[in-house]
Scaffold this motif. Sequence first.
Motif, mmCIF file in Angstrom:
data_model
loop_
_atom_site.group_PDB
_atom_site.id
_atom_site.type_symbol
_atom_site.label_atom_id
_atom_site.label_comp_id
_atom_site.label_asym_id
_atom_site.label_seq_id
_atom_site.Cartn_x
_atom_site.Cartn_y
_atom_site.Cartn_z
ATOM 1 N N PRO A 14 0.839 -1.188 0.000
ATOM 2 C CA PRO A 14 0.000 0.000 0.000
ATOM 3 C C PRO A 14 0.877 1.242 0.000
ATOM 4 C CG PRO A 14 0.100 -0.924 2.197
ATOM 5 C CD PRO A 14 0.823 -1.888 1.288
ATOM 6 N N VAL A 193 -9.931 0.554 4.709
ATOM 7 C CA VAL A 193 -9.047 -0.572 4.399
ATOM 8 C C VAL A 193 -8.549 -0.571 2.958
ATOM 9 C CG1 VAL A 193 -10.218 -1.997 6.125
ATOM 10 C CG2 VAL A 193 -10.902 -2.161 3.733
ATOM 11 N N ASN A 195 -6.442 1.183 1.312
ATOM 12 C CA ASN A 195 -5.014 1.394 1.093
ATOM 13 C C ASN A 195 -4.181 0.642 2.126
ATOM 14 O OD1 ASN A 195 -3.204 2.521 -0.722
ATOM 15 N ND2 ASN A 195 -2.765 4.254 0.609
ATOM 16 N N THR A 196 -4.664 -0.536 2.493
ATOM 17 C CA THR A 196 -3.959 -1.413 3.433
ATOM 18 C C THR A 196 -3.549 -2.681 2.694
ATOM 19 O OG1 THR A 196 -5.953 -2.605 4.112
ATOM 20 C CG2 THR A 196 -5.438 -0.565 5.314
#
Length: 295
Positions: A14, A193, A195-196
């Motif tokens: 990410p 979530v 960009n995880t």
Amino acid sequence: MRDFRWPPPPDGGPRTYGPGPTAPRTGRPALPEPMTELVTTPHGVRLERLVTGAGEPVTVFAHGLATGIAATRPLGSAVAGTKVFFQFRGHGRSDAPAGQWTYTDLARDLRAVADLAGATRAVGASLGAGAMCRLLAESPERFERAVFYLPAVLDQQRSPAVRERLAELLDAVESGDIAAVAGVVSAEAPPAVRNTPAGWAYLRQRIDQLMRDGLAAGLADLPDQVAVTDTADLAAVTAPALVIGCQGDDQHPVAVAEALAAALPHATLHVYDKPAVLWTNRSDLRDRISGFLNE
């Protein structure tokens, strides 16, 4: 601002930009997809199937619109016995017969997979829950236990928002534009979530599957269909049922879950207080479904 972008960072992890950490990170890769098989049904439609586990009881899992086996596997992670996952017509490697499809056709797909495996229990998610409603309206005693996860339709058509999102996804897949597909699919995960590592793994897996297998144009008509014409048709269902809904999900209105639970004679309703249950309450959801089925 931290947000989604495509293509992904070159290191596979990410990436956030603006204030905050900027060092390379390692994104957790998605698990490789298991080997599936194509089975020929009595009504002549070949359907993609995956069988895991062993022994009794046998539970069949039916997925949602424009998703597939990968989306339903987490629902069965703690369910005992044999688990049978499959792709409805027009999804994955399953056939896409010509003509308009209805929930009668989807119920036929579900029945065929369940009969071939000797399934006595069923879990239906969204579209799959609607197919299960149609099947039980026709054969009230078909299953001994049934779980309806985020039912999206009962006796009324789905909302315009659902039609618009499906049309956007079908257009993006048809165009072959990965960035366009990513833009639509990214909305399936909660903003927190996206960009995880987990969010990127999910996005990559969905895009890989969609770009490889595509989606049949025949799916576009399904949001205009209803699962049952009269909820009274479900009054003869003998199986204990668990109906799961959630607040704040415009794709799966909680009113549909409430109406379904009221229509089934032996139903228990559980409503989560916010959407994206698989992301925000996965452990509780897994335990709730397995606890009900494993009794």
